[in-house]
Design a protein around this motif. Structure first.
Motif, PDB file in Angstrom:
ATOM      1  N   LYS A  85       2.262  28.923   7.516  1.00 50.54           N
ATOM      2  CA  LYS A  85       1.564  29.840   8.240  1.00 50.54           C
ATOM      3  C   LYS A  85       2.324  30.767   9.385  1.00 50.54           C
ATOM      4  O   LYS A  85       2.338  31.430  10.093  1.00 50.54           O
ATOM      5  N   ARG A  86       2.183  29.349   9.922  1.00 51.28           N
ATOM      6  CA  ARG A  86       3.272  29.811  11.529  1.00 51.28           C
ATOM      7  C   ARG A  86       4.933  29.504  11.449  1.00 51.28           C
ATOM      8  O   ARG A  86       4.959  29.455  12.269  1.00 51.28           O
ATOM      9  N   GLY A  87       5.237  29.416  10.865  1.00 46.35           N
ATOM     10  CA  GLY A  87       7.003  29.950   9.711  1.00 46.35           C
ATOM     11  C   GLY A  87       7.544  28.664  10.237  1.00 46.35           C
ATOM     12  O   GLY A  87       8.337  28.889  10.315  1.00 46.35           O
ATOM     13  N   ILE A  88       6.787  27.443   9.871  1.00 48.42           N
ATOM     14  CA  ILE A  88       7.462  26.463  10.392  1.00 48.42           C
ATOM     15  C   ILE A  88       7.815  26.001   9.248  1.00 48.42           C
ATOM     16  O   ILE A  88       7.074  25.591   8.047  1.00 48.42           O
ATOM     17  N   ASP A  89       9.245  25.338   9.522  1.00 50.39           N
ATOM     18  CA  ASP A  89       9.873  24.916   6.952  1.00 50.39           C
ATOM     19  C   ASP A  89       9.269  23.195   7.082  1.00 50.39           C
ATOM     20  O   ASP A  89       8.987  22.781   8.244  1.00 50.39           O
ATOM     21  N   THR A  90       9.222  23.046   6.305  1.00 50.98           N
ATOM     22  CA  THR A  90       9.043  21.258   6.555  1.00 50.98           C
ATOM     23  C   THR A  90      10.107  20.674   5.168  1.00 50.98           C
ATOM     24  O   THR A  90      10.361  20.935   4.695  1.00 50.98           O
ATOM     25  N   TYR A  91       9.580  19.564   5.189  1.00 56.40           N
ATOM     26  CA  TYR A  91      10.726  18.340   5.097  1.00 56.40           C
ATOM     27  C   TYR A  91       9.900  17.206   4.879  1.00 56.40           C
ATOM     28  O   TYR A  91       9.397  16.665   5.568  1.00 56.40           O
ATOM     29  N   SER A  92       9.800  15.995   3.461  1.00 55.81           N
ATOM     30  CA  SER A  92       9.264  15.747   3.084  1.00 55.81           C
ATOM     31  C   SER A  92       9.712  14.007   2.808  1.00 55.81           C
ATOM     32  O   SER A  92       9.405  13.601   2.170  1.00 55.81           O
ATOM     33  N   SER A  93      10.815  13.895   2.626  1.00 59.37           N
ATOM     34  CA  SER A  93      11.792  13.083   2.705  1.00 59.37           C
ATOM     35  C   SER A  93      12.917  12.468   2.880  1.00 59.37           C
ATOM     36  O   SER A  93      14.285  12.034   3.266  1.00 59.37           O
ATOM     37  N   ILE A  94      11.743  11.962   4.458  1.00 58.37           N
ATOM     38  CA  ILE A  94      13.102  11.188   5.806  1.00 58.37           C
ATOM     39  C   ILE A  94      12.408   9.171   4.832  1.00 58.37           C
ATOM     40  O   ILE A  94      13.466   8.853   6.540  1.00 58.37           O
ATOM     41  N   ASP A  95      11.488   8.624   4.791  1.00 56.33           N
ATOM     42  CA  ASP A  95      11.242   7.801   4.289  1.00 56.33           C
ATOM     43  C   ASP A  95      11.975   7.149   3.570  1.00 56.33           C
ATOM     44  O   ASP A  95      12.967   7.445   2.212  1.00 56.33           O
ATOM     45  N   LEU A  96      12.355   5.841   3.182  1.00 56.12           N
ATOM     46  CA  LEU A  96      13.380   5.074   2.044  1.00 56.12           C
ATOM     47  C   LEU A  96      12.540   4.811   0.985  1.00 56.12           C
ATOM     48  O   LEU A  96      11.185   4.916   1.094  1.00 56.12           O
ATOM     49  N   GLU A  97      13.195   5.106   0.513  1.00 51.43           N
ATOM     50  CA  GLU A  97      12.849   4.788  -1.232  1.00 51.43           C
ATOM     51  C   GLU A  97      12.169   3.329  -1.660  1.00 51.43           C
ATOM     52  O   GLU A  97      12.553   2.729  -0.740  1.00 51.43           O
ATOM     53  N   LEU A  98      11.266   3.712  -2.346  1.00 49.64           N
ATOM     54  CA  LEU A  98      10.917   2.513  -2.483  1.00 49.64           C
ATOM     55  C   LEU A  98      12.005   1.000  -2.913  1.00 49.64           C
ATOM     56  O   LEU A  98      11.950  -0.037  -2.962  1.00 49.64           O
ATOM     57  N   PRO A  99      12.939   1.146  -4.359  1.00 50.20           N
ATOM     58  CA  PRO A  99      13.032   0.350  -4.364  1.00 50.20           C
ATOM     59  C   PRO A  99      14.280  -0.387  -3.267  1.00 50.20           C
ATOM     60  O   PRO A  99      14.780  -1.392  -3.164  1.00 50.20           O
ATOM     61  N   THR A 100      15.345   0.717  -1.915  1.00 53.20           N
ATOM     62  CA  THR A 100      16.086   0.988  -1.179  1.00 53.20           C
ATOM     63  C   THR A 100      14.950  -0.267  -0.207  1.00 53.20           C
ATOM     64  O   THR A 100      15.534  -1.116   0.544  1.00 53.20           O
ATOM     65  N   ILE A 101      13.404  -0.141   0.028  1.00 54.40           N
ATOM     66  CA  ILE A 101      12.828  -0.940   0.373  1.00 54.40           C
ATOM     67  C   ILE A 101      12.600  -2.900   0.127  1.00 54.40           C
ATOM     68  O   ILE A 101      12.861  -3.519   1.045  1.00 54.40           O
ATOM     69  N   TYR A 102      12.887  -2.584  -0.733  1.00 55.96           N
ATOM     70  CA  TYR A 102      12.623  -3.915  -1.668  1.00 55.96           C
ATOM     71  C   TYR A 102      13.632  -4.435  -1.414  1.00 55.96           C
ATOM     72  O   TYR A 102      13.996  -5.453  -1.435  1.00 55.96           O
ATOM     73  N   GLU A 103      14.813  -4.001  -1.380  1.00 50.70           N
ATOM     74  CA  GLU A 103      16.267  -4.882  -1.623  1.00 50.70           C
ATOM     75  C   GLU A 103      16.417  -4.753  -0.305  1.00 50.70           C
ATOM     76  O   GLU A 103      17.850  -5.770   0.342  1.00 50.70           O
ATOM     77  N   GLN A 104      16.267  -4.429   0.978  1.00 55.92           N
ATOM     78  CA  GLN A 104      16.388  -4.797   2.352  1.00 55.92           C
ATOM     79  C   GLN A 104      15.278  -6.994   2.651  1.00 55.92           C
ATOM     80  O   GLN A 104      15.815  -6.556   3.798  1.00 55.92           O
ATOM     81  N   ILE A 105      14.614  -6.393   1.512  1.00 55.03           N
ATOM     82  CA  ILE A 105      13.637  -8.257   1.847  1.00 55.03           C
ATOM     83  C   ILE A 105      14.950  -9.125   0.859  1.00 55.03           C
ATOM     84  O   ILE A 105      15.189  -9.512   0.368  1.00 55.03           O
ATOM     85  N   SER A 106      14.563 -10.490   1.938  1.00 55.68           N
ATOM     86  CA  SER A 106      15.557 -11.302   1.996  1.00 55.68           C
ATOM     87  C   SER A 106      14.679 -12.134   0.764  1.00 55.68           C
ATOM     88  O   SER A 106      13.878 -11.610   0.150  1.00 55.68           O
ATOM     89  N   ILE A 107      15.109 -13.071   0.195  1.00 54.97           N
ATOM     90  CA  ILE A 107      14.329 -13.634  -0.846  1.00 54.97           C
ATOM     91  C   ILE A 107      13.951 -14.569  -0.446  1.00 54.97           C
ATOM     92  O   ILE A 107      12.733 -14.388  -1.362  1.00 54.97           O
ATOM     93  N   LEU A 108      14.094 -15.058   0.760  1.00 58.66           N
ATOM     94  CA  LEU A 108      12.249 -16.484   1.717  1.00 58.66           C
ATOM     95  C   LEU A 108      11.370 -14.896   1.396  1.00 58.66           C
ATOM     96  O   LEU A 108      10.598 -15.721   1.439  1.00 58.66           O
ATOM     97  N   GLY A 109      11.894 -13.810   2.418  1.00 57.67           N
ATOM     98  CA  GLY A 109      10.495 -12.823   2.396  1.00 57.67           C
ATOM     99  C   GLY A 109       9.993 -12.356   0.792  1.00 57.67           C
ATOM    100  O   GLY A 109       8.863 -12.384   0.663  1.00 57.67           O
ATOM    101  N   ARG A 110      10.837 -12.054   0.176  1.00 62.32           N
ATOM    102  CA  ARG A 110      10.122 -12.104  -1.288  1.00 62.32           C
ATOM    103  C   ARG A 110       8.878 -13.430  -1.565  1.00 62.32           C
ATOM    104  O   ARG A 110       8.330 -13.162  -2.171  1.00 62.32           O
ATOM    105  N   ILE A 111       9.330 -14.495  -1.544  1.00 60.27           N
ATOM    106  CA  ILE A 111       8.781 -15.833  -1.390  1.00 60.27           C
ATOM    107  C   ILE A 111       7.469 -16.164  -0.972  1.00 60.27           C
ATOM    108  O   ILE A 111       6.418 -16.086  -1.411  1.00 60.27           O
ATOM    109  N   VAL A 112       7.885 -15.351   0.342  1.00 65.25           N
ATOM    110  CA  VAL A 112       7.022 -15.872   1.238  1.00 65.25           C
ATOM    111  C   VAL A 112       5.541 -14.296   1.172  1.00 65.25           C
ATOM    112  O   VAL A 112       4.348 -15.051   0.915  1.00 65.25           O
TER     113      VAL A 112
END
Length: 236
Positions: A85-112
């Motif tokens: 309504k105010r003439g502002i575009d939106t874009y809502s895909s700036i965060d990491l995808e769930l698989p990418t988030i999980y790949e960032q976790i170390s084995i120790l982190g997953r165990i904990v």
């Protein structure tokens, strides 16, 4: 020309911050929203990822339910619609995808995270054996929320905060560059404001930050500040 960004922190369950942001900044080119596409969340499939994925789905259902209830109560604030309504575009895909988030976790982190989740699950199971309706209900609710608890432990405690901050900052930079946006608004969870701002400032952007006025977010900031002070004291 120096590019500028206003980064607003928010409580994802409260629309007051975003309403204020849009109402006071209608001249910006685009509004970036913390979010992800969720288009391909099952291509990455180690066994322990399943619990994390169900937890993320539980959170999505919670947000969806809140949206539907607010719509029925005629007080839902549709961010994309109001921005348009105010003439502002939106874009809502700036965060990491769930698989990418999980790949960032170390084995120790997953165990904990799994061990911590199992401790919660055992505690909830134990409550089912108490001769009290209240204890049984708490136990059942806790068991239902076990995947969400696992998801929360990973996203808020195990995953280094700067990983998502950097990724969201990079996404804003790349999208703004590609589409020639010089004046942008960015809406993220309150704890990500400074990290995203730091990434944009490194590229020479003029950045203004606004923390959430939500009472829950203010309490969380005080707690983080206190924990940071305690950690600094022990490291001396």
């Amino acid at each position: 020309m120096t590019k500028s960004a206003l980064i607003q922190g928010e409580n994802h369950l409260n629309s007051r911050d975003i309403e204020k942001l849009i109402n006071n900044n209608s001249q910006s080119d685009i509004l970036y929203l913390e979010g992800r596409t969720n288009e391909d969340v099952i291509s990455f499939w180690p066994v322990d990822y399943f619990l994390f994925l169900i937890g993320g789905f539980t959170l999505y259902i919670a947000y969806k339910t809140k949206r539907e209830v607010s719509t029925l109560a005629n007080n839902y604030f549709n961010v994309e619609k109001e921005a348009q309504k105010r003439g502002i575009d939106t874009y809502s895909s700036i965060d990491l995808e769930l698989p990418t988030i999980y790949e960032q976790i170390s084995i120790l982190g997953r165990i904990v995270s799994l061990v911590a989740t199992l401790v919660v699950m055992v505690a909830c199971l134990a409550l089912l054996f108490f001769p009290s309706i209240g204890s049984i209900m708490i136990g059942l609710i806790g068991l239902f929320l076990v995947p969400f608890i696992h998801f929360t432990i990973i996203v808020t405690l195990i995953l280094p905060e700067e990983i998502r901050d950097k990724a969201m900052g990079e996404a804003v930079l790349q999208h703004a560059e590609k589409h020639s946006h010089d004046d942008v608004l960015v809406l993220v969870g309150d704890r990500h404001v400074q990290g995203v701002a730091s990434r944009l400032e490194k590229e020479g952007w003029n950045v203004t930050t606004q923390q959430s006025n939500d009472s829950v977010m203010r309490i969380q900031r005080r707690l983080r500040s206190l924990l940071s002070s305690v950690d600094h004291w022990f490291r001396r």
